[in-house]
Design a protein around this motif. Structure first.
Motif, mmCIF file in Angstrom:
data_model
loop_
_atom_site.group_PDB
_atom_site.id
_atom_site.type_symbol
_atom_site.label_atom_id
_atom_site.label_comp_id
_atom_site.label_asym_id
_atom_site.label_seq_id
_atom_site.Cartn_x
_atom_site.Cartn_y
_atom_site.Cartn_z
ATOM 1 N N LEU A 110 -3.246 -8.256 1.996
ATOM 2 C CA LEU A 110 -4.200 -7.187 0.845
ATOM 3 C C LEU A 110 -5.293 -7.455 1.485
ATOM 4 O O LEU A 110 -5.968 -6.099 1.698
ATOM 5 C CB LEU A 110 -4.607 -8.219 -0.265
ATOM 6 C CG LEU A 110 -5.311 -7.615 -1.674
ATOM 7 C CD1 LEU A 110 -5.449 -6.319 -1.907
ATOM 8 C CD2 LEU A 110 -5.707 -8.999 -2.216
ATOM 9 N N TYR A 113 -5.751 -4.523 3.820
ATOM 10 C CA TYR A 113 -5.042 -3.194 3.829
ATOM 11 C C TYR A 113 -7.142 -3.160 3.189
ATOM 12 O O TYR A 113 -7.485 -1.646 3.854
ATOM 13 C CB TYR A 113 -4.765 -3.184 1.962
ATOM 14 C CG TYR A 113 -5.152 -2.525 1.121
ATOM 15 C CD1 TYR A 113 -3.837 -0.600 1.603
ATOM 16 C CD2 TYR A 113 -5.974 -1.972 1.015
ATOM 17 C CE1 TYR A 113 -3.916 0.518 0.428
ATOM 18 C CE2 TYR A 113 -6.232 -1.283 -0.204
ATOM 19 C CZ TYR A 113 -5.496 -0.026 -0.035
ATOM 20 O OH TYR A 113 -5.716 1.067 -0.968
ATOM 21 N N GLY A 222 -1.777 0.121 4.147
ATOM 22 C CA GLY A 222 -1.450 -0.893 4.672
ATOM 23 C C GLY A 222 0.156 -0.628 5.938
ATOM 24 O O GLY A 222 0.600 0.275 5.594
ATOM 25 N N TRP A 228 0.524 -2.208 -2.059
ATOM 26 C CA TRP A 228 -1.303 -2.718 -2.165
ATOM 27 C C TRP A 228 -1.307 -1.105 -2.519
ATOM 28 O O TRP A 228 -2.066 -0.565 -3.073
ATOM 29 C CB TRP A 228 -2.262 -3.071 -1.482
ATOM 30 C CG TRP A 228 -1.339 -4.763 -1.247
ATOM 31 C CD1 TRP A 228 -1.000 -5.132 -0.013
ATOM 32 C CD2 TRP A 228 -1.572 -5.432 -2.457
ATOM 33 N NE1 TRP A 228 -0.487 -6.145 -0.242
ATOM 34 C CE2 TRP A 228 -1.326 -7.143 -1.876
ATOM 35 C CE3 TRP A 228 -1.933 -4.888 -3.449
ATOM 36 C CZ2 TRP A 228 -1.357 -7.941 -2.663
ATOM 37 C CZ3 TRP A 228 -2.464 -6.853 -4.301
ATOM 38 C CH2 TRP A 228 -1.372 -7.357 -3.439
#
Length: 273
Positions: A110, A113, A222, A228
């Motif tokens: 995360l 990303y 990603g 995500w």
């Protein structure tokens, strides 16, 4: 094609051996990176997605320079990051390692990303990250075409995020091996299809779209997990979808990749686009 399972199993094996034999994590990661790079270079010759994307002799030369510069700058930045990680990482993690690693993988993915998407969203970060998108081809060699500052920011952000939450250094190291394998794999110019696994793991099919000159399909921020992109609406892959061209929508916005010194100073110029 078994390339991705082999890489993921190799990451697990290196992690287990490092834990068992007491190897230095930094050296283990460095050697693993070279092994992954070597395997994918061989596969690019055996099963290329686009033969015209193979680097020529001149490109190999300046890709190597970028790799060395990025490695040196990244190592310097990572030394500071590791000091900070050592200072803030929890010496007594709340979870066992088998529970830490999946959670660290999700959070690290995360964070990766977020910083990658920010690099495409904010002009001052794009001045750094856009260097990576200059080449008009996608292959494992030009995965290393980056501005040093972009590498330090992206890697540092992810590792500090993991440490601040309280993950152990062992968990950060294990996740790092997975990220190394995935980072090179998604950039490889190889003819592989992940099928439905594209909805969980990132792969070359998605990352080629990320480099597309058509911004309507250039999502996929990603480079390890694709969950995500699914969650935040930047997942554009569908079976058979391929970019017509890759590179910059405006090639004049950055110096050519071969102009290395100009590239390094370009983000600091007032006229940087």
């Amino acid at each position: 094609m078994a390339a991705q399972p082999v890489l993921l199993l190799a990451a697990v094996a290196v992690f287990a051996l490092t834990e068992w034999r007491g190897w230095a994590p930094g050296m283990a990661t460095f050697l693993f990176q070279f092994a992954v790079l070597g395997l994918l270079v061989v596969l690019e010759f055996l099963i290329p997605y686009n033969p015209s994307w193979r680097p020529d002799r001149q490109e190999w030369g300046y890709y190597a320079v970028y790799y060395v510069l990025t490695a040196i700058g990244g190592a310097l930045g990572q030394s500071l990051v590791l000091l900070a990680v050592g200072a803030v990482a929890n010496p007594y993690p709340l979870l066992p390692l088998w529970g830490e690693i999946p959670l660290a993988l999700l959070l690290g993915s995360l964070a990766s990303y977020a910083v990658h998407r920010a690099g495409h969203t904010y002009a001052w970060l794009w001045r750094l990250h856009g260097v990576h998108h200059v080449p008009g081809k996608v292959n494992v060699a030009n995965n290393g075409v980056n501005h040093v500052a972009d590498v330090v920011i992206s890697q540092g952000f992810v590792q500090l995020a993991l440490a601040l939450v309280g993950f152990s250094e062992r968990a950060v190291f294990g996740v790092g091996l997975f990220v190394v394998a995935q980072g090179y794999f998604v950039h490889a110019n190889i003819r592989v299809r992940l099928g439905p696994f594209n909805h969980v793991l990132a792969g070359p099919e998605q990352h080629r779209l990320h480099h597309s000159t058509d911004l309507s399909e250039a999502g996929h921020y990603g480079s390890d997990l694709s969950v995500w992109d699914r969650l935040f609406g930047t997942f554009t892959w569908r079976p058979g979808r391929e970019p017509a061209a890759v590179g910059l929508t405006d090639p004049r916005a950055f110096p050519a990749t071969g102009r290395i010194l100009n590239t390094l100073v370009h983000p600091w110029r007032r006229s940087a686009g």
